[in-house]
Motif scaffolding. Structure first.
Motif: not given
Length: 152
Positions: A50-57, A59-60, A64-68, A139-152
């Motif tokens: 389903l092309h789910l991307m974990k938040t930590e991946d 952010v990495q 890494n300045k991946e072309d995306m 897809v960023l799995k769990l969305g911006v909600n998880d991203l905010a949690r991850f970076v805080s």
């Protein structure tokens, strides 16, 4: 008389059902396409298929300045409250993504990561994009909600 009315009503219902046959059908070709799209999504392989991307991946990949390209499908109000400071972010609300002028803005040769608040809208949009030919869509799995949690 009552029996005649009942028979007549029955005939009218049957005729209506026969005439509306297409209204109860589904698009078989479209269903085949989705069958192919979701065939690999079984068991433990489902998140990858389903092309789910974990938040930590995610952010990495940014570090890494991946072309995306990041496709933010949240509403303008949501984006006004919390904006993504990620290079190459396109903000196109979910209900606008599939308009031809917006599809033209999406790259075909680069990875697209679709984000929303919790991941639900992103999943729907990414599935649709992959179905029409944007194979490299995630897809960023769990969305911006998880991203905010991850970076805080």
């Amino acid at each position: 008389m009552k029996e005649y009315v009942m028979r007549r009503l029955f005939v009218l219902v049957v005729v209506a059902l026969l005439m509306a046959g297409g209204a109860f059908a589904y698009d078989g070709e479209l269903a085949k396409g989705y069958e192919q799209l979701f065939a690999p999504a079984a068991g433990k392989a489902a998140p990858k298929a389903l092309h789910l991307m974990k938040t930590e991946d995610f952010v990495q990949a940014i570090k890494n300045k991946e072309d995306m390209v990041v496709l933010d499908v949240r509403t303008p109000k949501e984006c006004g409250m919390i904006q993504l400071a990620v290079p190459d972010t396109l903000t196109i609300p979910m209900d606008q993504v599939f308009k031809p002028e917006n599809l033209e803005r999406l790259p075909t040769e680069r990875k697209i990561v679709v984000v929303c608040k919790a991941g639900h809208r992103a999943m729907a949009v990414a599935t649709g994009l992959r179905h029409i030919g944007f194979e490299n869509t995630y897809v960023l799995k769990l969305g911006v909600n998880d991203l905010a949690r991850f970076v805080s």
